[in-house]
Structure formats: C-alpha cells, structure tokens
Write an enzyme that holds these catalytic residues in place. Structure first.
Site, mmCIF file in Angstrom:
data_model
loop_
_atom_site.group_PDB
_atom_site.id
_atom_site.type_symbol
_atom_site.label_atom_id
_atom_site.label_comp_id
_atom_site.label_asym_id
_atom_site.label_seq_id
_atom_site.Cartn_x
_atom_site.Cartn_y
_atom_site.Cartn_z
ATOM 1 N N ILE A 32 0.979 -1.238 0.326
ATOM 2 C CA ILE A 32 -0.014 0.341 0.280
ATOM 3 C C ILE A 32 0.806 1.268 -0.291
ATOM 4 C CG2 ILE A 32 -0.340 -0.064 2.531
ATOM 5 C CD1 ILE A 32 -3.005 0.448 1.985
ATOM 6 N N HIS A 101 6.317 -12.002 5.704
ATOM 7 C CA HIS A 101 5.467 -11.709 4.188
ATOM 8 C C HIS A 101 7.320 -10.950 3.965
ATOM 9 C CE1 HIS A 101 5.443 -8.420 7.276
ATOM 10 N NE2 HIS A 101 6.269 -7.564 6.237
ATOM 11 N N HIS A 103 9.352 -8.952 1.328
ATOM 12 C CA HIS A 103 8.681 -7.630 0.312
ATOM 13 C C HIS A 103 9.660 -8.192 -1.562
ATOM 14 C CE1 HIS A 103 7.912 -4.868 3.160
ATOM 15 N NE2 HIS A 103 8.065 -5.408 3.894
HETATM 16 P P1 5GP Z 1 7.241 -4.341 7.143
HETATM 17 O O1 5GP Z 1 7.010 -3.455 8.322
HETATM 18 O O2 5GP Z 1 6.233 -5.803 8.212
HETATM 19 O O3 5GP Z 1 8.100 -5.446 6.984
HETATM 20 O O4 5GP Z 1 6.355 -4.722 5.848
HETATM 21 C C1 5GP Z 1 4.610 -4.320 6.934
HETATM 22 C C2 5GP Z 1 4.154 -3.703 4.887
HETATM 23 O O5 5GP Z 1 2.872 -3.622 4.806
HETATM 24 C C3 5GP Z 1 4.799 -1.788 5.280
HETATM 25 O O6 5GP Z 1 5.516 -1.958 3.351
HETATM 26 C C4 5GP Z 1 3.201 -1.486 4.555
HETATM 27 O O7 5GP Z 1 3.635 -0.141 3.567
HETATM 28 C C5 5GP Z 1 2.127 -3.015 4.536
HETATM 29 N N1 5GP Z 1 1.227 -2.370 4.554
HETATM 30 C C6 5GP Z 1 0.517 -2.227 5.650
HETATM 31 N N2 5GP Z 1 -0.910 -2.174 5.598
HETATM 32 C C7 5GP Z 1 -1.303 -2.511 3.999
HETATM 33 C C8 5GP Z 1 -2.478 -2.891 3.684
HETATM 34 O O8 5GP Z 1 -3.304 -3.001 4.330
HETATM 35 N N3 5GP Z 1 -2.701 -3.173 2.693
HETATM 36 C C9 5GP Z 1 -1.605 -3.554 1.865
HETATM 37 N N4 5GP Z 1 -1.677 -3.816 0.578
HETATM 38 N N5 5GP Z 1 -0.484 -2.944 2.114
HETATM 39 C C10 5GP Z 1 -0.469 -2.647 3.320
#
Ligand code: 5GP
Ligand code: ZN
Length: 115
Positions: A32, A101, A103
């Site tokens: 997002i 997850h 990236h």
């Molecule tokens: P982290 O920081 O946990 O590795 O990455 C989480 C990712 O999830 C972030 O890059 C953030 O932009 C993405 N994200 C958070 N909320 C949402 C959402 O509601 N939808 C989508 N598609 N991505 C999200």
C-alpha cells in the site's frame, strides 16, 4: 486464519488488495506504500507471525516463496535487471505487520546498506 491479523484479512478477501499472484500456499499483492516502482508483498496463506516462528515443516514453503518472487520478477520485467527480496523480523528489523511477508522490490537500482 487469525481474526485480528491484517494479512489474514487480505487472504480471506475481507480487506481489499491488488492481488498479483495466488496459488494454494501463497498470495502476492501490491504494498500500500511502495518503496520502489514495483513493490509487492509475498505471504504464506498459513498464519506465521515472524521468521522466528518457522519450523522445519515450512522449509519447502520458503523455497516456494523465492520461486514465486522470481516468477513475479520475470513477469514484471525486472528479473534480469535485478531485484531485492526482504524479510523484516521483529521490531528492530522493521517489522510492523505480524504475519510473515517478503517484500519484493524492483524497478530501480537498490542501495546498500539498507537503512
Ligand atoms: P513490514 O514493515 O512489517 O516488513 O512491512 C509491512 C508492509 O505492509 C509495509 O510495507 C506496509 O506498507 C504494508 N501494508 C500495511 N498495511 C497494508 C494494507 O492494508 N494493505 C497493503 N497492501 N499493504 C499494507
Ligand atoms: Zn495472519
């Protein structure tokens, strides 16, 4: 499925996302808040909170996720140029969503070291 998990809700369709790939074990969708021209999140359908929660039974799943990343990179046209796959684990690692997850970032030159 964990009812209070954002990504489990994306898997179930309760929260919308732009799905780029799906099979029986994983889905991939647009981040997002993209940090590159192409920024997808590849997640297992099984709820696993962090990389630290992986068990030997998940070994094949993680190999599959890297192959899905390669397929999406090829289909998106940035495989040959190069791309990055990142897993943030726990708070100091930058993790904010507690469903494992990966990236997948592509479409620009990456820098090293990451922030
Ligand atoms: P982290 O920081 O946990 O590795 O990455 C989480 C990712 O999830 C972030 O890059 C953030 O932009 C993405 N994200 C958070 N909320 C949402 C959402 O509601 N939808 C989508 N598609 N991505 C999200
Ligand atoms: Zn989940």
């Amino acid at each position: 499925m964990t009812s209070d998990c954002l990504f489990c809700k994306i898997i179930s369709g309760d929260i919308p996302a732009t799905i780029r790939y799906e099979d029986d074990r994983v889905i991939a969708f647009d981040d997002i808040d993209p940090k590159a021209p192409c920024h997808f999140l590849i997640i297992p359908k099984k709820h696993i909170a962090t990389a630290l929660d992986l068990t030997p039974e998940d070994n094949e799943l993680i190999g599959h996720i890297y192959q899905v990343a390669g397929k999406i990179a090829r289909d998106s046209g940035f495989a040959d140029a190069g791309y990055r796959v990142v897993n943030n684990c726990n708070k100091a690692g930058g993790q904010v969503v507690w469903h494992l997850h990966f990236h997948l970032l592509g479409g620009r030159n990456m820098t090293w070291p990451p922030g």
